[in-house]
Design an enzyme around this catalytic site. Structure first.
Site, PDB file in Angstrom:
ATOM      1  N   GLU A 424      15.582 -19.311 -21.851  1.00  0.00           N
ATOM      2  CA  GLU A 424      16.792 -18.629 -22.267  1.00  0.00           C
ATOM      3  C   GLU A 424      17.953 -19.625 -22.249  1.00  0.00           C
ATOM      4  O   GLU A 424      18.264 -20.224 -21.228  1.00  0.00           O
ATOM      5  CB  GLU A 424      17.037 -17.487 -21.273  1.00  0.00           C
ATOM      6  N   ASP A 497      16.758 -16.324 -16.719  1.00  0.00           N
ATOM      7  CA  ASP A 497      17.578 -16.250 -15.513  1.00  0.00           C
ATOM      8  C   ASP A 497      17.135 -15.082 -14.638  1.00  0.00           C
ATOM      9  O   ASP A 497      16.638 -14.079 -15.131  1.00  0.00           O
ATOM     10  CB  ASP A 497      19.059 -16.037 -15.881  1.00  0.00           C
ATOM     11  N   ASP A 499      18.599 -12.661 -13.430  1.00  0.00           N
ATOM     12  CA  ASP A 499      19.614 -11.606 -13.393  1.00  0.00           C
ATOM     13  C   ASP A 499      19.259 -10.532 -14.418  1.00  0.00           C
ATOM     14  O   ASP A 499      18.202 -10.578 -15.044  1.00  0.00           O
ATOM     15  CB  ASP A 499      21.009 -12.191 -13.670  1.00  0.00           C
ATOM     16  N   ASP A 501      20.489  -9.772 -17.372  1.00  0.00           N
ATOM     17  CA  ASP A 501      20.319 -10.210 -18.751  1.00  0.00           C
ATOM     18  C   ASP A 501      18.983 -10.931 -18.934  1.00  0.00           C
ATOM     19  O   ASP A 501      18.309 -10.758 -19.945  1.00  0.00           O
ATOM     20  CB  ASP A 501      21.469 -11.128 -19.159  1.00  0.00           C
TER      21      ASP A 501
END
Ligand code: 28G
Length: 634
Positions: A424, A497, A499, A501
């Site tokens: 990403e 990541d 998180d 997102d």
């Protein structure tokens, strides 16, 4: 002589159940929470068989506070007369002889079947005790089996009753089920709901004594109610749900179908109440039938239709269909019962579905027209997509020779050893590119959002830059033209990541693979990388923690009393190339999670709740289930 024979039988019995205790996995798959619940299904299956034979219409399950399960049916009651071949009562035979169902009984009686169709004796072998109560001929009989099924109390009459039925109570052996012996309401609830859909008219009750919770299911319209429920929140194309229930050559065929306005296919097929995730002959018969009916109907009713025949690919978008057959002697491909191979099932399903679906189309001209319109649109976009694909191929974009510019390929051309990281963002992509072992590790950095393939048709998917890059990099093609021999990497590793997102992008990628390269998942090529969340350092001693618990443990042990500093990683981009290599990419030190879609139902449920319209509930779901999704071994 008789004695000797009886003795021989006895030895065989002991060996039989001993074998189950020695290698429980051979009989119930696993000894984790899934295997534990198989015990219930084995017993419930026998009650369902009694219902399918026409003698029982209510099955009740109780999860007791003592950690037992009670299953009760209102059938004829298991026979207690002495079985000629074993010298024991039928009841005792069923509970103490392995594979009694197949060996001693008329095989055609048993229609349903658990994972391995092994039955009550396996439950007995893996339980502390099993209490059987049989109510028949106005008497209540009772018998207990214990010590892994090796011992039994004599059959006793303990009362009188005017009703018939069987009650089985068992307590799982925790020396076998070492992980857990706790039954879960939700798991049992889901299973009986599915059984209720698949066996119309049977009442299933579930009562949890531990918290006084209960639920009942009974679906008068069987899998038609199932289709109705799947489409509940969707925009329907045809109002009247197609439904057929008939039998031919001793094969019972039940099928139901309704289109919605989405683009995904939801075809669920079953044989003898077992989900056949890889389809098989019954599913082929169904697809042939539907395709044939649409072609016949369009030939008659659509102007200029000749020559542009539908294929199954034109019919699957927005299709919700459930197919359930009951077969007396089902044959499966491989060990897992995921794909039916009985040849007679194909023609049986095809003939019945053609007959009834043709009739349905003629009787429901408005619905037929709406469905044909949808299907014609799909056909049009399929042809456009095909043309676009051919054009791009001619330009070389989908060729393995013309790999995407964003791909930093590895040196090795050996797909067995090479792997690609889908990363990403450009900055993380840069670190990964520097940190990798370029011999066998390739990096494909993805920019921006990945397209949600649930929302668009195939044409749009093929136009999308990121997905085009992935298709080209993976190299094996999509959907029906997926060819694993052309696979360019053995491992496709999603690295996002840690998180929300990141979790979202991961799910979008998984959805894409699930819908467009399902085999990539089922054949075990898709992985999720696990970057650390924290870096803790004191006096040049550096450790990484992958979750809060690990961090706490490090603080309490290695770093206790030291003057340490903690860095919390917000994204992959914060790690330098060496850190990324050490923590997430180095095969010797990393942990990868292999994605498998064993349970397509659960997967689909997750995918659709994630991909629902409502952005807020989606965020909430991801937040709540981030850990679960991370460990997506569904
Ligand atoms: C409550 C939990 C689980 C069952 C029956 C009823 C019969 C039966 C079961 O027979 C052996 C095979 C076919 C005759 C059959 C009763 C015929 C006449 C039964 C259950 C002998 C098995 N009367 N109910 N097994 N058969 N319920 N519930 O296990 O030929 S198992």
């Amino acid at each position: 002589m008789e004695d000797k024979k009886y003795g021989a039988n006895q030895i065989q019995i002991l060996e039989g159940l001993e074998a189950v205790r020695k290698r429980p996995g051979m009989y119930i798959g696993t000894t984790n929470v899934v295997g534990l619940h198989h015990l219930i299904w084995e017993i419930v299956d026998n009650a369902v068989d009694e219902a399918l034979a026409g003698y029982c219409d209510e099955v009740t399950i109780v999860l007791t506070s003592a950690g037992e399960v009670i299953v009760k049916d209102n059938g004829r009651g298991i026979p207690i007369d002495v079985h000629p071949k074993t010298g024991k009562s039928t009841l005792e035979t069923i509970f103490t002889i392995l594979h009694a169902g197949g060996k001693f009984d008329n095989a055609s009686y048993k229609v349903s079947g658990g994972l391995h169709g092994v039955g009550a004796s396996v439950v007995n072998a893996l339980s502390h005790y099993v209490d059987a109560i049989v109510v028949r001929d106005n008497k209540i009989y009772s018998q207990r089996f214990y010590e892994g099924g090796t011992k039994a109390t004599p059959l006793e009459v303990i009362g009188v009753s005017e009703f018939n039925g069987t009650i089985i109570r068992f307590k799982p052996d925790e020396t076998i089920f070492k992980e857990t012996v706790t039954f879960e309401f939700k798991i049992v609830q889901n299973k009986i709901k599915q059984l209720a859909f698949l066996n119309k008219g049977i009442i299933f009750n579930l009562y949890d004594e531990r918290n006084d919770k209960s639920i009942s299911y009974c679906f008068e319209n069987g899998i038609k109610d199932y289709v109705h429920e799947i489409n509940l929140t969707k925009e329907k194309i045809n109002d009247d749900i197609f439904y057929v229930d008939d039998n031919i050559n001793d094969i019972e065929i039940e099928a139901s179908l309704q289109f919605n306005s989405t683009y995904d296919e939801n075809l669920y097929s079953f044989c003898n109440n077992i989900y056949t995730s890889e389809g098989g002959t019954h599913e082929t018969g169904f697809k042939n039938a539907i395709t044939k009916c649409f072609n016949n109907y369009a030939t008659e009713h659509v102007k200029n239709f000749k020559g542009s025949k539908f294929v199954w690919d034109d019919l699957h978008e927005g299709l919700v269909a459930v197919l359930s057959i009951k077969h007396f002697d089902p044959q499966y491909e491989g060990q897992t019962k995921a794909k039916l191979s009985s040849l007679d099932a194909k023609d049986a399903v095809q003939n019945i579905v053609v007959k009834y679906f043709e009739e349905y189309l003629l009787k429901n001209p408005t619905d037929a027209k709406k469905m044909i319109e949808k299907v014609l649109l799909t056909q049009k976009s399929r042809k456009a997509a095909l043309k676009a694909k051919e054009d791009t191929r001619r330009k070389g974009a989908l060729d393995s020779f013309a790999l995407p510019s964003k791909l930093a390929d590895c040196e090795s051309k050996d797909s067995e050893v090479s792997e690609v990281f889908l990363v990403e963002g450009d900055s993380a992509g840069g670190s990964a590119k520097t940190g990798r072992n370029r011999k066998y590790q390739a990096i494909l950095s993805l920019r921006g959002k990945v397209l949600n393939v649930e929302k668009v048709n195939q044409g749009k998917v093929l136009e999308n830059n990121e997905l085009q890059s992935i298709i080209a990099a993976v190299g094996a093609g999509i959907k029906n033209s997926y060819n694993e021999e052309k696979l360019r990497y053995n491992k496709i590793i999603i690295m996002t990541d840690a998180d929300v997102d990141g979790a979202h992008i991961r799910i979008l990628l998984l959805t894409f693979f699930y819908r467009y390269m399902k085999n990539l998942i089922t054949n075990g090529h898709v992985y999720i990388a696990q970057p650390p969340l924290y870096r803790i350092e004191a006096n040049k001693n550096i450790k990484y923690a992958y979750n809060d618990l690990e961090l706490e443990q490090l603080k309490e042990t290695e770093f206790k009393g030291l003057n340490y500093s903690i860095q919390r990683y917000k994204g992959l981009g914060e790690m330098d190339p060496i850190q990324l290599w050490e923590t997430t990419m180095d095969p010797a030190r990393r942990t990868l999670i292999k994605v498998n879609v064993d349970d397509a139902f659960l997967a689909n449920e997750i995918f659709s709740s994630l991909m629902g319209e409502d952005v807020e509930s989606r965020r909430e779901f991801i937040l709540k289930n981030a850990q679960f999704i991370e460990n997506l071994d569904i």
